[in-house]
Design a protein around this motif. Structure first.
Motif, PDB file in Angstrom:
ATOM      1  N   THR A  97       0.855  -0.792   0.077  1.00 50.48           N
ATOM      2  CA  THR A  97      -0.154   0.399  -0.194  1.00 50.48           C
ATOM      3  C   THR A  97       0.722   0.924   0.074  1.00 50.48           C
ATOM      4  OG1 THR A  97      -1.422  -0.978   1.543  1.00 50.48           O
ATOM      5  CG2 THR A  97      -1.555   0.956   1.059  1.00 50.48           C
ATOM      6  N   THR A  98       1.938   1.331   0.714  1.00 46.90           N
ATOM      7  CA  THR A  98       2.581   2.450   0.684  1.00 46.90           C
ATOM      8  C   THR A  98       3.244   2.391  -0.757  1.00 46.90           C
ATOM      9  OG1 THR A  98       3.570   1.538   3.609  1.00 46.90           O
ATOM     10  CG2 THR A  98       5.113   3.296   1.872  1.00 46.90           C
ATOM     11  N   PHE A  99       3.454   1.424  -0.561  1.00 41.77           N
ATOM     12  CA  PHE A  99       5.177   1.774  -2.651  1.00 41.77           C
ATOM     13  C   PHE A  99       3.969   2.199  -3.455  1.00 41.77           C
ATOM     14  CE2 PHE A  99       6.042  -0.254  -5.935  1.00 41.77           C
ATOM     15  CZ  PHE A  99       7.312   1.193  -6.480  1.00 41.77           C
ATOM     16  N   SER A 100       2.234   1.781  -3.571  1.00 42.13           N
ATOM     17  CA  SER A 100       1.529   1.733  -4.408  1.00 42.13           C
ATOM     18  C   SER A 100       0.676   3.558  -4.317  1.00 42.13           C
ATOM     19  CB  SER A 100      -0.485   1.612  -4.282  1.00 42.13           C
ATOM     20  OG  SER A 100      -0.011  -0.610  -4.684  1.00 42.13           O
ATOM     21  N   GLY A 101       1.477   3.793  -3.324  1.00 42.11           N
ATOM     22  CA  GLY A 101       1.241   5.877  -3.360  1.00 42.11           C
ATOM     23  C   GLY A 101       2.613   6.472  -4.011  1.00 42.11           C
ATOM     24  N   LYS A 102       3.982   5.695  -3.629  1.00 37.23           N
ATOM     25  CA  LYS A 102       4.905   6.524  -3.833  1.00 37.23           C
ATOM     26  C   LYS A 102       5.424   5.883  -5.064  1.00 37.23           C
ATOM     27  CE  LYS A 102       7.564   4.953   0.491  1.00 37.23           C
ATOM     28  NZ  LYS A 102       8.480   3.765   1.201  1.00 37.23           N
ATOM     29  N   LEU A 103       4.523   5.359  -5.832  1.00 36.27           N
ATOM     30  CA  LEU A 103       4.678   5.098  -7.220  1.00 36.27           C
ATOM     31  C   LEU A 103       3.535   5.816  -7.915  1.00 36.27           C
ATOM     32  CD1 LEU A 103       6.331   2.888  -9.728  1.00 36.27           C
ATOM     33  CD2 LEU A 103       4.434   1.795  -9.630  1.00 36.27           C
ATOM     34  N   ALA A 104       2.830   6.317  -7.490  1.00 37.62           N
ATOM     35  CA  ALA A 104       1.720   7.343  -7.485  1.00 37.62           C
ATOM     36  C   ALA A 104       2.510   8.026  -7.220  1.00 37.62           C
ATOM     37  CB  ALA A 104       0.289   7.192  -7.548  1.00 37.62           C
ATOM     38  N   ASN A 105       2.686   8.951  -6.509  1.00 37.31           N
ATOM     39  CA  ASN A 105       3.075  10.100  -6.203  1.00 37.31           C
ATOM     40  C   ASN A 105       4.901  10.029  -7.994  1.00 37.31           C
ATOM     41  OD1 ASN A 105       3.346  12.698  -4.974  1.00 37.31           O
ATOM     42  ND2 ASN A 105       4.855  11.079  -4.246  1.00 37.31           N
ATOM     43  N   MET A 106       5.406   8.862  -7.768  1.00 32.41           N
ATOM     44  CA  MET A 106       6.389   9.586  -8.925  1.00 32.41           C
ATOM     45  C   MET A 106       6.064   9.648  -9.875  1.00 32.41           C
ATOM     46  SD  MET A 106       9.952   6.983  -7.912  1.00 32.41           S
ATOM     47  CE  MET A 106       8.325   5.557  -7.737  1.00 32.41           C
TER      48      MET A 106
ATOM     49  N   VAL B 139      13.422   0.739  -4.329  1.00 33.71           N
ATOM     50  CA  VAL B 139      13.521  -0.098  -3.523  1.00 33.71           C
ATOM     51  C   VAL B 139      12.742   1.512  -2.804  1.00 33.71           C
ATOM     52  CG1 VAL B 139      15.958  -1.005  -3.477  1.00 33.71           C
ATOM     53  CG2 VAL B 139      15.544   1.590  -3.305  1.00 33.71           C
ATOM     54  N   GLY B 140      12.465   0.627  -1.551  1.00 36.28           N
ATOM     55  CA  GLY B 140      12.010   1.418  -0.689  1.00 36.28           C
ATOM     56  C   GLY B 140      12.909   2.023   0.964  1.00 36.28           C
ATOM     57  N   THR B 141      12.833   2.947   0.837  1.00 25.46           N
ATOM     58  CA  THR B 141      13.649   4.097   1.937  1.00 25.46           C
ATOM     59  C   THR B 141      13.410   4.655   3.151  1.00 25.46           C
ATOM     60  OG1 THR B 141      14.405   5.990   0.923  1.00 25.46           O
ATOM     61  CG2 THR B 141      15.783   4.341   0.228  1.00 25.46           C
ATOM     62  N   GLY B 142      12.323   4.378   3.336  1.00 22.18           N
ATOM     63  CA  GLY B 142      10.990   4.843   4.616  1.00 22.18           C
ATOM     64  C   GLY B 142       9.823   4.822   4.369  1.00 22.18           C
ATOM     65  N   GLU B 143       9.422   5.538   5.685  1.00 21.57           N
ATOM     66  CA  GLU B 143       7.461   5.529   5.270  1.00 21.57           C
ATOM     67  C   GLU B 143       6.807   6.311   4.396  1.00 21.57           C
ATOM     68  OE1 GLU B 143       5.491   3.603   9.135  1.00 21.57           O
ATOM     69  OE2 GLU B 143       7.444   4.148   9.743  1.00 21.57           O
ATOM     70  N   LYS B 144       7.642   7.402   5.002  1.00 21.34           N
ATOM     71  CA  LYS B 144       7.217   8.797   3.617  1.00 21.34           C
ATOM     72  C   LYS B 144       6.859   8.764   1.860  1.00 21.34           C
ATOM     73  CE  LYS B 144       7.977  12.189   6.662  1.00 21.34           C
ATOM     74  NZ  LYS B 144       9.157  12.724   7.524  1.00 21.34           N
ATOM     75  N   MET B 145       6.338   8.873   2.076  1.00 21.07           N
ATOM     76  CA  MET B 145       6.422   8.860   0.805  1.00 21.07           C
ATOM     77  C   MET B 145       6.989   9.252  -0.943  1.00 21.07           C
ATOM     78  SD  MET B 145       2.956   7.937   0.155  1.00 21.07           S
ATOM     79  CE  MET B 145       2.668   6.148   1.115  1.00 21.07           C
ATOM     80  N   GLU B 146       8.025  10.510  -0.005  1.00 25.28           N
ATOM     81  CA  GLU B 146       9.258  10.369  -0.868  1.00 25.28           C
ATOM     82  C   GLU B 146       9.923   9.658  -0.884  1.00 25.28           C
ATOM     83  OE1 GLU B 146       7.488  12.781   1.283  1.00 25.28           O
ATOM     84  OE2 GLU B 146       6.560  13.552  -0.082  1.00 25.28           O
TER      85      GLU B 146
END
Ligand code: GDP
Length: 295
Positions: free
Chosen positions: A113-122, A272-279
């Motif tokens: 779920t976190t990565f889905s948000g990160k990817l959408a953001n990116m 790669v995910g490097t933290g909980e924040k969306m960035e």
């Protein structure tokens, strides 16, 4: 990340970087140290063995014993092999469908779920895409809410049907909605379990066959080391996914998953995910990762 491995490799190279003549025994000892360092970093045994065998062959082929700076030459050979081990080059997403569809897979808690948000953001910020997030994790009511919060944070709408448990319908309706509203990317978040189970695999396989995604991504917690590699293999055997997302690299001091997954599963690590924040997300660059490991 990779702190232990970096320290260990630095120490391994000390012998070769010191004064005096380099012998075949020095090289063999250094490589034994390198192999131990990789195994302690939780790298798959076969991967570690093949790695040091290849480095040895290359070192001998490049006449490391008579090189002016044998230590530096060895570091370069190890750097190049680490880069190869992690896939050589960065591999991007292939988004050709209209809309392009990205399907997330992985165990519960891996970071889908976190990565889905990160990817959408990116995709929104860097590629000027107009994504739609889709909640297909229908078993935990909190999961839909979590995706909604993530969507709000990055300013991307979320499609959900809180009263339905039929993920094939939900996904189909979401894709129609995306077409109607001009979304060019659809990111489908799915349900995971605590361990691989048949029902979960059947569901995600059916979803994949139904929506025929441009990209199926497997999301995995890098801190689980060899378990991550084994789970990746099980998912890949069923789903034949396109790429891996390694999350929680910020907490991974060992690095075994990052170093083994490509060879064992033969699919590239894409993000790669490097933290909980969306960035807190990066495209995976094998060479930069090798730079980081070797300091
Ligand atoms: P899901 O069950 O697969 O959807 O996993 P979630 O997206 O809910 O993530 C599980 C937990 O891991 C949450 O607390 C996230 O904040 C956390 N998380 C996800 N990605 C990362 C990451 O790259 N680094 C860190 N430190 N935490 C992460």
């Amino acid at each position: 990340m990779f702190e232990n491995l970096s320290d260990r490799l630095e120490r391994s190279f000390k012998i070769l970087k010191g004064e005096g003549k380099i012998t075949e025994i020095n090289v063999a000892e250094t490589l034994k140290d390198v192999r131990r360092a990789l195994l302690d970093a939780d790298v798959n045994y076969k991967v570690a063995k093949t790695f040091t065998d290849t480095v040895k062959k290359k070192a001998m082929g490049m006449n490391v014993l008579t090189a002016v700076k044998p230590g530096q030459l060895m570091v370069k050979i190890v750097h190049d092999e680490l880069t190869e081990l992690m896939g050589g080059k960065a591999v991007g997403l292939k988004l050709e469908g209209r809309p392009a569809i990205i399907l997330m897979s992985g165990l519960q808690g891996s970071g889908k779920t976190t990565f889905s948000g990160k990817l959408a953001n990116m995709l929104k910020a860097k590629q000027r895409k107009n994504p739609l997030l889709v909640a297909c994790d229908v078993y935990r009511p909190a999961a839909i809410e979590q995706l909604r919060v993530v969507g709000q944070t990055v300013g991307v709408p979320v499609y959900s049907e809180p009263d339905s448990k039929n993920v094939l319908d939900i996904a189909a309706h979401a894709i129609s909605e995306a077409k109607a509203k001009g979304h060019d990317v659809v990111i489908i978040d799915t349900a995971g379990r605590l361990a691989v189970d048949e029902q979960m695999m059947d569901e995600i396989e059916a979803l994949k066959n139904s929506v025929r995604p441009d990209e199926t991504l497997f999301v995995v917690d890098s801190m689980t080391g060899q378990d991550a590699v084994n789970t990746a293999k099980e998912f890949n055997d069923r789903l034949d996914f396109d790429g891996v997302v390694l999350t929680k690299l910020d907490g991974d001091t060992r690095g075994g998953a990052a170093l083994s997954i490509r060879t064992v599963v033969t699919k590239p690590i894409k993000f790669v995910g490097t933290g909980e924040k969306m960035e807190a997300v990066d495209v995976f660059h094998p060479e930069r990762m090798a730079d980081r490991i070797l300091g």
